[in-house]
Design a protein around this motif. Sequence first.
Motif, short mmCIF file in Angstrom:
data_model
loop_
_atom_site.label_atom_id
_atom_site.label_comp_id
_atom_site.label_asym_id
_atom_site.label_seq_id
_atom_site.Cartn_x
_atom_site.Cartn_y
_atom_site.Cartn_z
N ILE A 18 0.88 -1.24 0.01
CA ILE A 18 0.00 0.21 -0.15
C ILE A 18 0.84 1.23 -0.01
O ILE A 18 1.78 1.15 0.89
CB ILE A 18 -0.94 0.02 1.22
CG1 ILE A 18 -1.81 -1.30 1.46
CG2 ILE A 18 -1.73 1.18 1.30
CD1 ILE A 18 -2.49 -1.38 2.74
N PHE A 19 0.76 2.21 -1.07
CA PHE A 19 1.74 3.23 -1.14
C PHE A 19 0.73 4.40 -1.40
O PHE A 19 -0.15 4.40 -1.91
CB PHE A 19 2.87 3.21 -2.32
CG PHE A 19 2.29 2.77 -3.49
CD1 PHE A 19 2.32 3.72 -4.37
CD2 PHE A 19 1.79 1.34 -3.93
CE1 PHE A 19 1.66 3.34 -5.70
CE2 PHE A 19 1.17 1.08 -4.96
CZ PHE A 19 1.28 2.19 -6.28
N PRO A 20 1.44 5.92 -1.12
CA PRO A 20 0.90 7.00 -1.51
C PRO A 20 1.16 7.23 -2.87
O PRO A 20 2.32 7.17 -3.21
CB PRO A 20 1.24 7.91 -0.30
CG PRO A 20 2.51 7.43 0.03
CD PRO A 20 2.61 5.89 -0.22
N GLN A 21 -0.01 8.10 -3.55
CA GLN A 21 0.48 8.49 -4.91
C GLN A 21 -0.63 9.50 -5.33
O GLN A 21 -1.89 9.16 -5.07
CB GLN A 21 0.16 7.48 -5.98
CG GLN A 21 0.63 7.83 -7.32
CD GLN A 21 0.59 6.78 -8.42
OE1 GLN A 21 0.00 5.67 -8.06
NE2 GLN A 21 1.25 6.85 -9.43
N ASP A 22 -0.20 10.46 -5.56
CA ASP A 22 -1.11 11.84 -5.99
C ASP A 22 -2.02 11.87 -5.01
O ASP A 22 -3.43 12.30 -5.15
CB ASP A 22 -1.75 11.66 -7.15
CG ASP A 22 -0.63 11.57 -8.37
OD1 ASP A 22 0.57 11.97 -8.11
OD2 ASP A 22 -0.87 10.75 -9.47
N GLY A 23 -1.86 12.19 -3.83
CA GLY A 23 -2.66 12.51 -2.50
C GLY A 23 -3.68 11.01 -2.12
O GLY A 23 -4.55 11.35 -1.20
N GLN A 24 -3.79 10.18 -2.46
CA GLN A 24 -4.39 9.17 -2.07
C GLN A 24 -3.50 7.79 -2.06
O GLN A 24 -2.26 7.75 -2.53
CB GLN A 24 -5.55 8.64 -3.14
CG GLN A 24 -5.33 8.56 -4.59
CD GLN A 24 -6.39 8.24 -5.37
OE1 GLN A 24 -7.55 8.45 -4.79
NE2 GLN A 24 -6.18 8.44 -6.75
N TRP A 25 -4.16 6.81 -1.51
CA TRP A 25 -3.51 5.63 -1.12
C TRP A 25 -3.81 4.39 -2.27
O TRP A 25 -5.03 4.44 -2.32
CB TRP A 25 -3.59 5.11 0.23
CG TRP A 25 -3.01 5.81 1.29
CD1 TRP A 25 -3.49 6.82 2.01
CD2 TRP A 25 -1.34 5.80 1.73
NE1 TRP A 25 -2.41 7.44 2.56
CE2 TRP A 25 -1.29 6.70 2.57
CE3 TRP A 25 -0.68 4.83 1.47
CZ2 TRP A 25 -0.21 6.89 3.28
CZ3 TRP A 25 0.50 4.66 2.18
CH2 TRP A 25 0.87 5.99 3.15
N ILE A 26 -2.86 3.88 -2.45
CA ILE A 26 -3.11 2.69 -3.93
C ILE A 26 -2.61 1.20 -3.19
O ILE A 26 -1.45 1.10 -2.37
CB ILE A 26 -2.07 3.01 -4.82
CG1 ILE A 26 -2.12 4.62 -5.33
CG2 ILE A 26 -2.45 2.09 -5.89
CD1 ILE A 26 -3.70 4.80 -6.00
N VAL A 27 -3.28 0.36 -3.54
CA VAL A 27 -3.02 -0.90 -3.09
C VAL A 27 -2.56 -1.80 -4.27
O VAL A 27 -3.19 -1.48 -5.49
CB VAL A 27 -4.18 -1.77 -2.31
CG1 VAL A 27 -5.45 -1.95 -3.24
CG2 VAL A 27 -3.70 -3.12 -2.17
N GLU A 28 -1.63 -2.44 -4.19
CA GLU A 28 -1.07 -3.25 -5.30
C GLU A 28 -0.57 -4.82 -5.06
O GLU A 28 0.13 -4.97 -3.92
CB GLU A 28 0.24 -2.68 -5.81
CG GLU A 28 0.85 -3.36 -7.16
CD GLU A 28 2.14 -2.91 -7.63
OE1 GLU A 28 2.57 -3.24 -8.58
OE2 GLU A 28 2.82 -2.09 -6.63
N ASP A 29 -1.20 -5.83 -5.59
CA ASP A 29 -0.72 -7.20 -5.31
C ASP A 29 0.22 -7.47 -5.95
O ASP A 29 0.79 -7.11 -6.96
CB ASP A 29 -1.78 -8.12 -5.91
CG ASP A 29 -1.55 -9.54 -5.52
OD1 ASP A 29 -2.02 -9.95 -4.49
OD2 ASP A 29 -0.99 -10.24 -6.46
N LEU A 30 1.35 -7.96 -5.10
CA LEU A 30 2.75 -8.50 -5.51
C LEU A 30 3.13 -9.67 -6.11
O LEU A 30 3.84 -10.65 -5.81
CB LEU A 30 3.84 -8.13 -4.47
CG LEU A 30 3.83 -6.63 -3.90
CD1 LEU A 30 4.77 -6.32 -2.80
CD2 LEU A 30 3.95 -5.93 -5.22
N GLY A 31 2.12 -10.35 -6.83
CA GLY A 31 2.10 -11.70 -7.41
C GLY A 31 1.90 -12.77 -6.39
O GLY A 31 2.47 -13.76 -6.56
N SER A 32 1.00 -12.46 -5.68
CA SER A 32 0.62 -13.39 -4.39
C SER A 32 -0.01 -14.60 -5.00
O SER A 32 -0.74 -14.58 -6.04
CB SER A 32 -0.24 -12.85 -3.36
OG SER A 32 -1.45 -12.42 -3.85
#
Length: 158
Positions: free
Chosen positions: A110-124
């Motif tokens: 989970i990371f911040p980008q352009d003022g909002q938080w983004i969730v990304e799956d890492l190939g789970s």
Amino acid sequence: MNELTLTLIRVAFLAVLWLFVIAAIGVVRTDLLGGPASSPRRVRARQAPAPRPVRPPRSGRGTPRTLVVTAGALKGTSMDLAQQQITLGRANDATLVLNDDYASSRHARIFPQDGQWIVEDLGSTNGTYLDRQKVTRPTPVPLGVPIRIGKTVLELRR
């Protein structure tokens, strides 16, 4: 059946059995030790080549300040959000270590980008879900919407 045919069938059966055992050990090793599926180079290759522009958050909703675990073994745990990414998984170097049988060693971030938080799956192996939808690319996370990784459920809150 003659003796030669019976011996060939036995050898073929043993060869197939050993191939299965080796494949199973490879899958377990990759999940526990974080093999090539979790390397950053491989993750970048799976991302969409041109991400869609992200809309800025509404001013009335506020920005999230904490990440709260609402279900699972770590229920009640909360983390203050800084302007850095949070990695989730079973690996000891993850920001939030999940003791969940369905979580991969490096499961999601989970990371911040352009003022909002983004969730990304890492190939789970078992996937990351945002409000019952499987996350297939980096996706914005609204306040209070559950993020599910196995039996663990997380939310962003003010």
